[in-house]
Design an enzyme around this catalytic site. Sequence first.
Site: not given
Ligand SMILES: CC(=O)[C@@H](O)[C@H](O)COP(=O)(O)O
Ligand SMILES: NCC(=O)COP(=O)(O)O
Length: 244
Positions: A45, A10, A49, A70, A151, A7, A190, A43, A101
Site C-alpha cells: 500500500r 495481516h 500500513r 497488489e 479478480e 495474502n 476479499h 499488497h 479495499t
Molecule cells: C485487494 C484486496 O481485496 C485485499 O488484498 C486487500 O486490499 C488487502 O489490503 P488490506 O488488507 O490492507 O485491506
Molecule cells: N484480493 C483479496 C485478497 O488478497 C485478500 O483479501 P482478504 O481475504 O484479506 O479480505
Amino acid sequence: MIDLGVNIDHVATLRQARGTAYPDPIRAALLAEQAGADLITLHLREDRRHIQDRDVEALRPLLKTRMNLEAAVTEEMLAFALRIRPQDVCLVPEKRQELTTEGGLDVMGGFDRVRDAVSRLSEGGIRVSLFIDPDPVQLDAARKAGAPVVEIHTGAYAEAEGEEAQRELGRIRRAVAHGLTLGLRVNAGHGLHFGNVAAIAAIPGMAELNIGHALVADAMFMGWEAAIREMKRVMVAAAGGRPA
Ligand SMILES: CC(=O)[C@@H](O)[C@H](O)COP(=O)(O)O
Ligand SMILES: NCC(=O)COP(=O)(O)O
C-alpha cells in the site's frame, strides 16, 4: 484445480503494530507454500500500513510458487513492480483513509491510465489482473484494456447476509460467466472465510481465490498451516475437483 492465493498482509499488520521483527511475513509465506498455497499475494500500500518494500524484495527470490503483488495504479508502484518483476500484479484502487479495499478498480472511468499501466507491466513480462466489482461494464473495460486476468471483488457478498448475500452471489456468478466468455482468467477475493468460501469456489470456471484476513484470524486458533490446508481442502471439495 482451483488455486488458493494466501495474502500475508495481516501477518505484517501484527508486526507493524509494535514495530518488531515478528511475526515475519516471509516465514508465513514460505510455510503457506508448504501447506498448499498455490501463490502468495501481498499488497504494498502507498501508506505502507502493513507490507513493506523490503518484504516484497526479500520474498521475490524465495518463493517456489508465484508472487501476486497488489498495487495501486501509480507511477511509484508501477516502477516498483517493474523492478521486482513478480509473476503477477493485481491493480487495485486505494484510498488512504480506507480501512480496507472498499470497491473495485474503476477501469471504465480511468480507462487510458489503466490501459497504459497494463501495457507497461505486460511488456515487462508481468501478467496483469484488475481487481474489479462484479460488473459486466468493468469486465468489458478490463478486456478492452488488455488485461488477461480479473479478480472479482467479493467484499459486498462477504458483508451481506440472507437474501442480499444471495443477490450478491448471483452478481458474482454472472460476472464470472461473462468474464469467461471474454476469454479472461477469472479470480476472486476479499472477505472470504470458511463460512462463505464454498459458494464462490463452486462457481464454474473460477480459477483462483485470494484469501488473507480470515486465514490470519483462524491461524490464531487452529494454526497457520492447518488453516491453509483446510481452506484449500474446502475450496477443492466445493469446486468438485474440476480443472479451472
Ligand atoms: C485487494 C484486496 O481485496 C485485499 O488484498 C486487500 O486490499 C488487502 O489490503 P488490506 O488488507 O490492507 O485491506
Ligand atoms: N484480493 C483479496 C485478497 O488478497 C485478500 O483479501 P482478504 O481475504 O484479506 O479480505
